[in-house]
Write a protein that holds these residues in place. Structure first.
Motif, PDB file in Angstrom:
ATOM      1  N   THR A   1       0.859  -1.173   0.000  1.00 36.35           N
ATOM      2  CA  THR A   1       0.000   0.000   0.000  1.00 36.35           C
ATOM      3  C   THR A   1       0.904   1.234   0.000  1.00 36.35           C
ATOM      4  O   THR A   1       1.741   1.376   0.886  1.00 36.35           O
ATOM      5  CB  THR A   1      -0.891   0.004   1.253  1.00 36.35           C
ATOM      6  N   PRO A   2       0.743   2.119  -0.992  1.00 35.08           N
ATOM      7  CA  PRO A   2       1.645   3.267  -1.102  1.00 35.08           C
ATOM      8  C   PRO A   2       1.688   4.086   0.195  1.00 35.08           C
ATOM      9  O   PRO A   2       0.687   4.189   0.916  1.00 35.08           O
ATOM     10  CB  PRO A   2       1.040   4.090  -2.251  1.00 35.08           C
ATOM     11  N   ALA A   3       2.864   4.661   0.454  1.00 35.61           N
ATOM     12  CA  ALA A   3       3.105   5.398   1.703  1.00 35.61           C
ATOM     13  C   ALA A   3       2.037   6.466   1.941  1.00 35.61           C
ATOM     14  O   ALA A   3       1.505   6.590   3.048  1.00 35.61           O
ATOM     15  CB  ALA A   3       4.503   6.022   1.689  1.00 35.61           C
ATOM     16  N   ASP A   4       1.723   7.224   0.904  1.00 39.64           N
ATOM     17  CA  ASP A   4       0.766   8.314   1.096  1.00 39.64           C
ATOM     18  C   ASP A   4      -0.620   7.798   1.476  1.00 39.64           C
ATOM     19  O   ASP A   4      -1.256   8.353   2.383  1.00 39.64           O
ATOM     20  CB  ASP A   4       0.652   9.146  -0.192  1.00 39.64           C
TER      21      ASP A   4
ATOM     22  N   HIS B   1      -1.365   4.886   2.866  1.00 39.46           N
ATOM     23  CA  HIS B   1      -1.297   4.312   4.206  1.00 39.46           C
ATOM     24  C   HIS B   1      -1.384   5.404   5.263  1.00 39.46           C
ATOM     25  O   HIS B   1      -2.137   5.307   6.232  1.00 39.46           O
ATOM     26  CB  HIS B   1      -0.011   3.505   4.385  1.00 39.46           C
ATOM     27  N   LEU B   2      -0.604   6.459   5.066  1.00 31.61           N
ATOM     28  CA  LEU B   2      -0.555   7.516   6.087  1.00 31.61           C
ATOM     29  C   LEU B   2      -1.817   8.360   6.107  1.00 31.61           C
ATOM     30  O   LEU B   2      -2.216   8.869   7.157  1.00 31.61           O
ATOM     31  CB  LEU B   2       0.690   8.372   5.890  1.00 31.61           C
ATOM     32  N   ARG B   3      -2.462   8.520   4.946  1.00 36.76           N
ATOM     33  CA  ARG B   3      -3.730   9.260   4.961  1.00 36.76           C
ATOM     34  C   ARG B   3      -4.766   8.508   5.785  1.00 36.76           C
ATOM     35  O   ARG B   3      -5.547   9.099   6.537  1.00 36.76           O
ATOM     36  CB  ARG B   3      -4.239   9.513   3.540  1.00 36.76           C
TER      37      ARG B   3
ATOM     38  N   GLN C   1      -4.027   6.261   8.172  1.00 30.49           N
ATOM     39  CA  GLN C   1      -3.542   6.255   9.554  1.00 30.49           C
ATOM     40  C   GLN C   1      -3.884   7.568  10.256  1.00 30.49           C
ATOM     41  O   GLN C   1      -4.353   7.576  11.396  1.00 30.49           O
ATOM     42  CB  GLN C   1      -2.035   6.027   9.548  1.00 30.49           C
ATOM     43  N   GLN C   2      -3.650   8.676   9.581  1.00 35.06           N
ATOM     44  CA  GLN C   2      -3.951   9.978  10.178  1.00 35.06           C
ATOM     45  C   GLN C   2      -5.452  10.131  10.435  1.00 35.06           C
ATOM     46  O   GLN C   2      -5.873  10.707  11.438  1.00 35.06           O
ATOM     47  CB  GLN C   2      -3.420  11.109   9.297  1.00 35.06           C
TER      48      GLN C   2
ATOM     49  N   TYR D   1      -7.456   7.739  11.258  1.00 33.39           N
ATOM     50  CA  TYR D   1      -7.771   6.994  12.476  1.00 33.39           C
ATOM     51  C   TYR D   1      -7.291   7.711  13.738  1.00 33.39           C
ATOM     52  O   TYR D   1      -7.987   7.750  14.748  1.00 33.39           O
ATOM     53  CB  TYR D   1      -7.175   5.591  12.414  1.00 33.39           C
ATOM     54  N   HIS D   2      -6.094   8.242  13.674  1.00 32.76           N
ATOM     55  CA  HIS D   2      -5.569   8.891  14.882  1.00 32.76           C
ATOM     56  C   HIS D   2      -6.442  10.074  15.274  1.00 32.76           C
ATOM     57  O   HIS D   2      -6.745  10.278  16.448  1.00 32.76           O
ATOM     58  CB  HIS D   2      -4.117   9.323  14.655  1.00 32.76           C
TER      59      HIS D   2
ATOM     60  N   LEU E   1      -2.093  -1.402  11.563  1.00 34.00           N
ATOM     61  CA  LEU E   1      -3.032  -1.052  10.497  1.00 34.00           C
ATOM     62  C   LEU E   1      -2.653  -1.698   9.165  1.00 34.00           C
ATOM     63  O   LEU E   1      -1.516  -1.624   8.721  1.00 34.00           O
ATOM     64  CB  LEU E   1      -3.029   0.474  10.325  1.00 34.00           C
ATOM     65  N   ASP E   2      -3.620  -2.335   8.545  1.00 34.51           N
ATOM     66  CA  ASP E   2      -3.460  -2.889   7.203  1.00 34.51           C
ATOM     67  C   ASP E   2      -4.507  -2.230   6.303  1.00 34.51           C
ATOM     68  O   ASP E   2      -5.690  -2.209   6.643  1.00 34.51           O
ATOM     69  CB  ASP E   2      -3.663  -4.410   7.252  1.00 34.51           C
ATOM     70  N   VAL E   3      -4.068  -1.667   5.201  1.00 36.20           N
ATOM     71  CA  VAL E   3      -4.947  -0.920   4.297  1.00 36.20           C
ATOM     72  C   VAL E   3      -4.957  -1.598   2.929  1.00 36.20           C
ATOM     73  O   VAL E   3      -3.895  -1.845   2.355  1.00 36.20           O
ATOM     74  CB  VAL E   3      -4.452   0.542   4.125  1.00 36.20           C
TER      75      VAL E   3
END
Lengths: 146, 146, 146
Positions: free
Chosen positions: A3-6, A8-10, A12-13, A15-16, A80-82
């Motif tokens: 899963t591309p970094a961007d 994944h982090l979108r 993750q952010q 959820y946080h 987290l798995d996306v």
């Protein structure tokens, strides 16, 4: 399978910040992160919640109970798995720990759960269409977990 | 010293999926994430395991024990540090919490460990060549932790 | 509102390595990650610490106490939120779990806290200018948390 970094982090952010709203005692703003027709399934703990309005009412009632008990609730998400879907939505799996501290009391890390969501894009963020929560140690399982 | 976002997340995703396999009761698929000649060192708990076949047999035996005890086991990983090596392999350090919930019972977060791995690239993913696990509160330390 | 992947991970890696220094019993190197004029506020536990030298002395004293008690201390950080400021500094919010294991003893996950930092860039890394820590279950709140 990566899963591309961007992406994944979108997620993750999302959820946080989403769980931060609940932990900060802002259940209405938390409920706004669900779609109007969202479903929230947590067989171990409660009846299915269908629709944002129902989710909001349940979250508000819960926040009021915690405030009355003078309890600080905290959600930790991890692992987290996306998985991006063809239509641009994402399916996720994430572990969560639920913990509480009564005012003046000690920390109680009391539940480990697995959360499976279906998120649809909403501008730069996401909305939850479906959330299925399974508690470790419970026989009950959501249909989606099969 | 900064590990690029893509590399960090590729390793992180590897770990989340790898430990998910173990938590989901799929020890053979988990063992497949080790190289044929992998070593697994956990001095506090067991003899060194050498080779994928040995690791697989140990993981299967453990899964059977947990199933017999009706225990849900859960691994949380966090605080991942990834260091790329000149040969394209990576060395990692990651914290792990081990927790268990007996069916109908309550959550027991029972061990904090530090895991040091040597991973070699395998297509878009990774394989574990060496895993060294140190338990907090134990005098024993793996050689690699020195 | 999306924090770019690279920035998020540069901050995350800073935290993982910073807290690793404390957990590894290297309080002086940990203190070096604060600015000379840093402030460390933890109203639930101690008086404000002002200046790197004061932070260092406090961290060294704490490390000595833990060593005397033969306790392994471990910090887990999670749920990191990074907000870039116009001047290139960042403000963060991160959850932390504090846990300890006495030698030969069992794990005690004893505190959930929320940490709010103000970081300023330092080469490829960061330095902490301000750290404010709030304990769940405490009435006391840092000014910054309002």
């Amino acid at each position: 399978m990566f899963t591309p970094a961007d992406l994944h982090l979108r997620v993750q952010q999302f959820y946080h910040r989403q769980m931060g709203l609940l932990d900060d005692g802002l259940p209405e703003r938390w409920a706004d992160t669900f779609t109007e027709d969202a479903a929230f399934l947590e067989p171990h703990r409660l009846e299915p919640l269908r629709g944002r309005a129902t989710i909001r009412a349940s979250a508000r009632a819960r926040a009021d109970r915690l405030a009355a008990q003078r309890v600080h609730f905290r959600h930790w998400l991890n692992m987290l798995d996306v998985r991006e879907q063809e239509d641009g939505s994402v399916r996720t799996r994430v572990y969560a720990l639920a913990m509480r501290t009564e005012e003046g009391g000690s920390l109680d890390v009391f539940a480990s759960v697995v959360c499976r969501d279906h998120l649809r894009p909403d501008g730069t963020g996401w909305l939850v269409r479906l959330r299925e929560i399974d508690h470790d140690g419970s026989d009950l399982r959501t249909a989606g977990a099969r």
